[in-house]
Design an enzyme around this catalytic site. Structure first.
Site, PDB file in Angstrom:
ATOM      1  N   GLU A 161      -3.776  12.077  -4.405  1.00 11.74           N
ATOM      2  CA  GLU A 161      -2.178  11.850  -3.998  1.00 11.74           C
ATOM      3  C   GLU A 161      -1.058  12.468  -4.443  1.00 11.74           C
ATOM      4  O   GLU A 161       0.001  12.003  -4.961  1.00 11.74           O
ATOM      5  CB  GLU A 161      -2.163  10.350  -4.269  1.00 11.74           C
ATOM      6  CG  GLU A 161      -3.335   9.348  -3.479  1.00 11.74           C
ATOM      7  CD  GLU A 161      -2.708   7.855  -3.757  1.00 11.74           C
ATOM      8  OE1 GLU A 161      -1.957   7.546  -4.465  1.00 11.74           O
ATOM      9  OE2 GLU A 161      -3.574   7.019  -2.853  1.00 11.74           O
ATOM     10  N   ASN A 203      -8.213  14.274  -2.928  1.00 13.65           N
ATOM     11  CA  ASN A 203      -8.189  13.067  -2.257  1.00 13.65           C
ATOM     12  C   ASN A 203      -6.784  12.617  -2.123  1.00 13.65           C
ATOM     13  O   ASN A 203      -5.819  12.582  -2.950  1.00 13.65           O
ATOM     14  CB  ASN A 203      -8.918  12.037  -3.114  1.00 13.65           C
ATOM     15  CG  ASN A 203      -9.180  10.595  -2.396  1.00 13.65           C
ATOM     16  OD1 ASN A 203      -9.803  10.819  -1.429  1.00 13.65           O
ATOM     17  ND2 ASN A 203      -8.885   9.589  -3.009  1.00 13.65           N
ATOM     18  N   HIS A 239      -7.110   4.389   4.980  1.00 15.73           N
ATOM     19  CA  HIS A 239      -6.430   3.009   4.903  1.00 15.73           C
ATOM     20  C   HIS A 239      -5.772   2.799   6.167  1.00 15.73           C
ATOM     21  O   HIS A 239      -4.692   3.195   6.332  1.00 15.73           O
ATOM     22  CB  HIS A 239      -5.558   2.819   3.769  1.00 15.73           C
ATOM     23  CG  HIS A 239      -6.239   2.764   2.258  1.00 15.73           C
ATOM     24  ND1 HIS A 239      -7.123   2.110   1.862  1.00 15.73           N
ATOM     25  CD2 HIS A 239      -6.247   3.992   1.431  1.00 15.73           C
ATOM     26  CE1 HIS A 239      -7.661   2.536   0.840  1.00 15.73           C
ATOM     27  NE2 HIS A 239      -7.034   3.416   0.353  1.00 15.73           N
ATOM     28  N   ASP A 270     -10.623   1.331   4.760  1.00 17.38           N
ATOM     29  CA  ASP A 270     -10.616  -0.284   5.036  1.00 17.38           C
ATOM     30  C   ASP A 270      -9.516  -0.107   6.150  1.00 17.38           C
ATOM     31  O   ASP A 270      -8.773   0.660   6.655  1.00 17.38           O
ATOM     32  CB  ASP A 270      -9.931  -1.004   4.088  1.00 17.38           C
ATOM     33  CG  ASP A 270      -8.625  -0.332   3.438  1.00 17.38           C
ATOM     34  OD1 ASP A 270      -8.004   0.317   3.836  1.00 17.38           O
ATOM     35  OD2 ASP A 270      -8.436  -0.970   2.065  1.00 17.38           O
TER      36      ASP A 270
HETATM   37  C1  XIL Z   1      -6.204   0.314  -5.827  1.00 15.32           C
HETATM   38  C2  XIL Z   1      -7.093  -0.752  -6.124  1.00 15.32           C
HETATM   39  O1  XIL Z   1      -8.123  -0.952  -5.279  1.00 15.32           O
HETATM   40  C3  XIL Z   1      -6.497  -2.050  -6.799  1.00 15.32           C
HETATM   41  O2  XIL Z   1      -7.551  -2.823  -7.404  1.00 15.32           O
HETATM   42  C4  XIL Z   1      -5.388  -1.409  -7.860  1.00 15.32           C
HETATM   43  O3  XIL Z   1      -4.832  -2.499  -8.320  1.00 15.32           O
HETATM   44  C5  XIL Z   1      -4.569  -0.292  -7.467  1.00 15.32           C
HETATM   45  O4  XIL Z   1      -5.289   0.802  -6.739  1.00 15.32           O
HETATM   46  N1  XIL Z   1      -5.552   4.737  -3.361  1.00 15.32           N
HETATM   47  C6  XIL Z   1      -6.362   4.977  -4.428  1.00 15.32           C
HETATM   48  C7  XIL Z   1      -6.967   3.838  -4.963  1.00 15.32           C
HETATM   49  O5  XIL Z   1      -6.791   6.158  -4.417  1.00 15.32           O
HETATM   50  O6  XIL Z   1      -7.068   4.172  -6.166  1.00 15.32           O
HETATM   51  C8  XIL Z   1      -6.174   2.591  -4.917  1.00 15.32           C
HETATM   52  O7  XIL Z   1      -6.863   1.609  -5.566  1.00 15.32           O
HETATM   53  C9  XIL Z   1      -5.841   2.273  -3.224  1.00 15.32           C
HETATM   54  C10 XIL Z   1      -4.834   3.419  -2.897  1.00 15.32           C
END
Ligand code: XIL
Length: 452
Positions: A161, A203, A239, A270
């Site tokens: 990110e 990523n 997502h 998801d």
């Molecule tokens: C999220 C987890 O699912 C949660 O449990 C945590 O509180 C926060 O992080 N992008 C990512 C992941 O790269 O690491 C994140 O995971 C979701 C968004």
């Protein structure tokens, strides 16, 4: 373990198929032996199907039962992040992550490491550092963690990110970014030195279709490849929800990155929703990965809806009780090569012409960028129902089609035609269907249509 998919059984089936072929038989064995789990089916395509895993849930037998049965790759959901692995500077804690890696190893599953360098989920001490001190701490962190897991990680999210949302296409501001623009390549070089066998990924999210942010990442990957910075893969978090749906050019976007010479992976899939709409989106995401040769696998971000970081959106493949949802069945069917068409065609920016005559018309919505394009073609029936159709177009010299969907293509440069596939040949009078294709060079602006 699903014994019907054992290597021995596969060898026997392969031998039987070879004998049948030698005898001139035309029977195809595959239709009768669709895999029954996500991991097994993905493996038949040389891919993995993974999930994010939380170490503290491994003692829940419903959770771990589904995990062991369905998935052949895991990503620790939080356990490998900086705050978890180096809570105090220079003092490393690997217990929870090791638990996940050990279970994966016992089950023959791959591990995606997530994530070595990220602006979020940093320990407090790192959040308070800047400049050279932070840069050195980051390099040490990458080196130590990648060394601890050396040889055990299939792919590492080395940097997570780092690009900004919105139209800039530039980097996100963060304490790491403020140490200098080269922090990303420095992290990749440190990871390569520590674990030369792991694939090293960048990523991110909101990079799933072509947009300013993904163009920024694309330019970085292109630059890294040109300068020999070690990068092997790009992860697309994926997502999705109503505000950020699966983009129409998802597959094309994966493909353009793959065309840079890196693998691509769907890393945190998801999709909020329920029922058929959610199921169709999952199927489309799976088909996109299968259609891109360098798409190594898909990871969903949790097992049951209740395990999700956004549980209220019920975005996963199993309900809170661990039952398979329609989305599960759709994903498995797509992996097994089911040909269910997407029920929602990708949006088109063009207005179809009014139905005239007894033939059909084809209009093109073009998404063109430097060196490549995605064309979405709308085929509209005239005053009579179509039983089949062929769209024809001419590509400019030097341009070519690299892949297509919802149509059978013939030719890849010059004069190219696309005919319907089994499920979209029949188009009622005045109604439309869409297909698409991706290419390099310049895309066409018009097409002809012939009814069959
Ligand atoms: C999220 C987890 O699912 C949660 O449990 C945590 O509180 C926060 O992080 N992008 C990512 C992941 O790269 O690491 C994140 O995971 C979701 C968004």
């Amino acid at each position: 373990m699903d014994t019907t998919r054992s290597p021995r059984r596969r060898r026997v089936l392969a031998a039987a198929a070879a004998l049948a072929a030698a005898a001139g038989a035309v029977t195809v064995a595959s239709a009768a032996e669709a895999a029954t789990t996500l991991g097994a089916s993905a493996a038949e395509h040389g891919r993995y199907f993974g999930t994010a895993v939380a170490a503290y849930k491994l003692s829940d037998s419903t959770y771990s039962g589904i995990l062991d049965r369905e998935f052949n790759s895991v990503t620790p959901e939080n356990e490998m992040k900086w705050d978890a692995t180096e809570p105090t500077q220079g003092s490393f804690s690997y217990g929870s992550a090791d638990q996940i890696v050990a279970r994966a190893k016992a089950n023959g599953a791959k591990v995606r490491g997530h994530a070595l360098a990220w602006h979020s989920q940093q320990p407090g001490w790192a959040q308070n550092l800047s400049g050279t001190a932070l840069r050195n701490a980051m390099v040490n962190h990458v080196t130590q963690v990648a060394t601890h897991y050396k040889g055990q990680i299939d792919s590492w999210d080395v940097v997570n990110e780092a690009f900004a949302d919105g139209g800039s296409g530039g980097r996100r501001d963060s304490n790491l970014q403020r140490t200098g623009n080269d922090w990303i390549e420095v992290a990749f070089r440190a990871a390569r030195a520590a674990d030369p066998a792991a694939k090293l990924c960048y990523n991110d999210y909101n990079t799933d279709g072509q947009n300013a942010k993904s163009n920024g990442v694309y330019a970085m990957v292109q630059d890294f490849k040109a300068r020999g910075v070690p990068i092997d893969c790009v992860g697309f978090q994926s997502h999705f929800n109503a505000n950020s749906p699966l983009p129409a050019d998802y597959q094309a976007n994966l493909q353009r990155f793959a065309d840079l010479g890196v693998d691509v992976q769907i890393t945190e899939l998801d999709i909020e929703g329920s029922g058929t709409a959610q199921a169709n989106s999952y199927a489309s995401a799976v088909r996109a990965c299968l259609a891109v040769t360098r798409c190594n696998g898909i990871t969903v971000w949790g097992i049951r809806d209740s395990d999700s970081w956004r549980a209220s959106g019920t975005p996963l493949l199993f309900d809170g009780s661990g039952n398979k949802k329609p989305a599960y069945t759709a994903a498995l069917d797509a992996l097994n090569g089911g040909s269910t068409p997407p029920s929602t065609p990708p949006p088109s920016t063009s207005t179809p012409p009014p139905p005239t005559g007894s033939g059909c018309t084809a209009t093109i919505a073009l998404n063109q960028w430097t060196g490549g394009f995605v064309a979405t073609v709308k085929v509209t029936a005239g005053a009579s129902r179509l039983a089949g159709w062929t769209a024809g177009l001419t590509l400019s010299s030097g341009s070519s089609v690299t892949n297509s969907w919802n149509a059978q293509s013939s030719g890849s440069s010059g004069a190219v035609s696309f005919s319907n596939v089994a499920y979209n040949g029949s188009v009622n009078a005045g109604a439309s269907t869409e297909f698409g294709f991706q290419g390099t060079g310049t895309g066409p602006s018009s097409a002809t249509c012939t009814a069959r």
